[in-house]
Design a protein around this motif. Sequence first.
Motif, PDB file in Angstrom:
ATOM      1  N   GLN A 183       0.838  -1.205   0.000  1.00 56.68           N
ATOM      2  CA  GLN A 183       0.000   0.000   0.000  1.00 56.68           C
ATOM      3  C   GLN A 183       0.872   1.253   0.000  1.00 56.68           C
ATOM      4  N   ARG A 184       1.938   1.256   0.796  1.00 52.66           N
ATOM      5  CA  ARG A 184       2.850   2.409   0.804  1.00 52.66           C
ATOM      6  C   ARG A 184       3.506   2.578  -0.559  1.00 52.66           C
ATOM      7  N   ARG A 185       3.821   1.455  -1.216  1.00 54.51           N
ATOM      8  CA  ARG A 185       4.427   1.516  -2.548  1.00 54.51           C
ATOM      9  C   ARG A 185       3.455   2.122  -3.556  1.00 54.51           C
ATOM     10  N   VAL A 186       2.184   1.754  -3.467  1.00 51.03           N
ATOM     11  CA  VAL A 186       1.173   2.311  -4.368  1.00 51.03           C
ATOM     12  C   VAL A 186       1.040   3.811  -4.128  1.00 51.03           C
ATOM     13  N   VAL A 187       1.012   4.234  -2.863  1.00 49.31           N
ATOM     14  CA  VAL A 187       0.891   5.662  -2.541  1.00 49.31           C
ATOM     15  C   VAL A 187       2.079   6.429  -3.125  1.00 49.31           C
ATOM     16  N   ARG A 188       3.293   5.915  -2.954  1.00 50.65           N
ATOM     17  CA  ARG A 188       4.485   6.571  -3.510  1.00 50.65           C
ATOM     18  C   ARG A 188       4.391   6.670  -5.025  1.00 50.65           C
ATOM     19  N   ASP A 189       3.971   5.588  -5.666  1.00 50.63           N
ATOM     20  CA  ASP A 189       3.879   5.552  -7.122  1.00 50.63           C
ATOM     21  C   ASP A 189       2.828   6.535  -7.633  1.00 50.63           C
ATOM     22  N   VAL A 190       1.692   6.622  -6.945  1.00 49.07           N
ATOM     23  CA  VAL A 190       0.639   7.547  -7.361  1.00 49.07           C
ATOM     24  C   VAL A 190       1.108   8.994  -7.202  1.00 49.07           C
ATOM     25  N   LEU A 191       1.789   9.303  -6.095  1.00 50.09           N
ATOM     26  CA  LEU A 191       2.320  10.663  -5.916  1.00 50.09           C
ATOM     27  C   LEU A 191       3.325  11.003  -7.016  1.00 50.09           C
ATOM     28  N   GLU A 192       4.187  10.065  -7.351  1.00 51.64           N
ATOM     29  CA  GLU A 192       5.168  10.290  -8.409  1.00 51.64           C
ATOM     30  C   GLU A 192       4.463  10.497  -9.754  1.00 51.64           C
ATOM     31  N   TYR A 193       3.462   9.680 -10.033  1.00 55.34           N
ATOM     32  CA  TYR A 193       2.684   9.818 -11.268  1.00 55.34           C
ATOM     33  C   TYR A 193       2.000  11.179 -11.313  1.00 55.34           C
ATOM     34  N   PHE A 194       1.363  11.574 -10.204  1.00 58.50           N
ATOM     35  CA  PHE A 194       0.619  12.828 -10.161  1.00 58.50           C
ATOM     36  C   PHE A 194       1.552  14.023 -10.360  1.00 58.50           C
ATOM     37  N   HIS A 195       2.699  14.019  -9.685  1.00 60.11           N
ATOM     38  CA  HIS A 195       3.646  15.119  -9.818  1.00 60.11           C
ATOM     39  C   HIS A 195       4.311  15.143 -11.191  1.00 60.11           C
ATOM     40  N   GLY A 196       4.299  14.033 -11.882  1.00 63.82           N
ATOM     41  CA  GLY A 196       4.890  13.968 -13.222  1.00 63.82           C
ATOM     42  C   GLY A 196       3.992  14.527 -14.312  1.00 63.82           C
ATOM     43  N   ARG A 197       2.751  14.803 -13.998  1.00 65.77           N
ATOM     44  CA  ARG A 197       1.827  15.352 -14.996  1.00 65.77           C
ATOM     45  C   ARG A 197       2.207  16.791 -15.331  1.00 65.77           C
ATOM     46  N   SER A 198       2.045  17.159 -16.595  1.00 59.62           N
ATOM     47  CA  SER A 198       2.468  18.486 -17.045  1.00 59.62           C
ATOM     48  C   SER A 198       1.596  19.614 -16.497  1.00 59.62           C
ATOM     49  N   ASN A 199       0.358  19.334 -16.144  1.00 56.58           N
ATOM     50  CA  ASN A 199      -0.526  20.395 -15.652  1.00 56.58           C
ATOM     51  C   ASN A 199      -0.430  20.592 -14.134  1.00 56.58           C
ATOM     52  N   VAL A 200       0.434  19.864 -13.466  1.00 56.98           N
ATOM     53  CA  VAL A 200       0.617  20.008 -12.020  1.00 56.98           C
ATOM     54  C   VAL A 200       1.867  20.852 -11.793  1.00 56.98           C
ATOM     55  N   HIS A 201       1.691  22.026 -11.170  1.00 59.72           N
ATOM     56  CA  HIS A 201       2.795  22.948 -10.973  1.00 59.72           C
ATOM     57  C   HIS A 201       3.222  23.062  -9.513  1.00 59.72           C
ATOM     58  N   PHE A 202       2.401  22.568  -8.596  1.00 59.13           N
ATOM     59  CA  PHE A 202       2.715  22.632  -7.173  1.00 59.13           C
ATOM     60  C   PHE A 202       2.878  21.217  -6.621  1.00 59.13           C
ATOM     61  N   LEU A 203       3.561  21.123  -5.495  1.00 57.70           N
ATOM     62  CA  LEU A 203       3.685  19.828  -4.827  1.00 57.70           C
ATOM     63  C   LEU A 203       2.401  19.543  -4.053  1.00 57.70           C
ATOM     64  N   PHE A 204       2.053  18.271  -3.969  1.00 60.71           N
ATOM     65  CA  PHE A 204       0.884  17.830  -3.224  1.00 60.71           C
ATOM     66  C   PHE A 204       1.329  16.846  -2.160  1.00 60.71           C
ATOM     67  N   LYS A 205       0.635  16.871  -1.047  1.00 63.41           N
ATOM     68  CA  LYS A 205       0.903  15.929   0.042  1.00 63.41           C
ATOM     69  C   LYS A 205      -0.292  15.002   0.199  1.00 63.41           C
ATOM     70  N   GLU A 206      -0.014  13.849   0.757  1.00 61.56           N
ATOM     71  CA  GLU A 206      -1.065  12.890   1.060  1.00 61.56           C
ATOM     72  C   GLU A 206      -1.939  13.442   2.178  1.00 61.56           C
ATOM     73  N   ARG A 207      -3.234  13.486   1.937  1.00 60.32           N
ATOM     74  CA  ARG A 207      -4.186  13.979   2.931  1.00 60.32           C
ATOM     75  C   ARG A 207      -4.827  12.815   3.653  1.00 60.32           C
ATOM     76  N   GLU A 208      -5.252  11.810   2.888  1.00 59.04           N
ATOM     77  CA  GLU A 208      -5.909  10.641   3.476  1.00 59.04           C
ATOM     78  C   GLU A 208      -5.847   9.475   2.496  1.00 59.04           C
ATOM     79  N   VAL A 209      -5.907   8.287   3.047  1.00 60.43           N
ATOM     80  CA  VAL A 209      -6.004   7.069   2.252  1.00 60.43           C
ATOM     81  C   VAL A 209      -7.234   6.336   2.752  1.00 60.43           C
ATOM     82  N   ASP A 210      -8.165   6.057   1.847  1.00 58.77           N
ATOM     83  CA  ASP A 210      -9.362   5.329   2.275  1.00 58.77           C
ATOM     84  C   ASP A 210      -9.780   4.339   1.194  1.00 58.77           C
ATOM     85  N   GLY A 211     -10.781   3.563   1.515  1.00 56.46           N
ATOM     86  CA  GLY A 211     -11.284   2.562   0.571  1.00 56.46           C
ATOM     87  C   GLY A 211     -10.234   1.532   0.198  1.00 56.46           C
ATOM     88  N   VAL A 212      -9.380   1.181   1.143  1.00 61.62           N
ATOM     89  CA  VAL A 212      -8.269   0.258   0.853  1.00 61.62           C
ATOM     90  C   VAL A 212      -8.788  -1.170   0.747  1.00 61.62           C
TER      91      VAL A 212
END
Length: 164
Positions: free
Chosen positions: A26-55
């Motif tokens: 689960q931690r690996r998926v969270v890291r991968d999703v954050l990396e994917y999200f920050h890699g998008r061209s329309n994302v200009h700011f850093l984002f932090k994990e707020r919550e993880v649910d529906g696991v």
Amino acid sequence: MRLPVSLWLPLALGVAAVAAGQSPLQRRVVRDVLEYFHGRSNVHFLFKEREVDGVIEREDPSGTFVQLRLGLAQTGCRKRAPQRHCRVLESRRKPTCLACYKFDTSDVPKVLDKYHNCGPSHHLAAKEIRQRDEAECRAVEEAGKGGDTLYLPGMFAFSRGLPA
């Protein structure tokens, strides 16, 4: 695109508190999703994990399926200009990402298949998008089962008798 360690350190510290109750996959998926999200061209700011649910984490003979919803919160730090402490901006964007991953059963699990969908919270609640997400996640969960296994030379051996 890889972000410098100085960008990930504050994120990692913030995630550590939430990650205490998560499995390594689960931690690996969270890291991968954050990396994917920050890699998008329309994302200009850093984002932090707020919550993880529906696991959901299910194991079967073909591997482990992990599905989760990751709530993100925008920080005041630009992703190209690293800063030591990135404060979460309460009144800014709070996207939600749905992630479905299928890992194999090896000692160091490899990703067999994955699906991400990140968007505004209300966007992921739309019926058509929810149905597409469910179908994509079912397909990811089926990865590695039965018919779509990889054929490697030598898996099957056939012998033919000599003529009499």
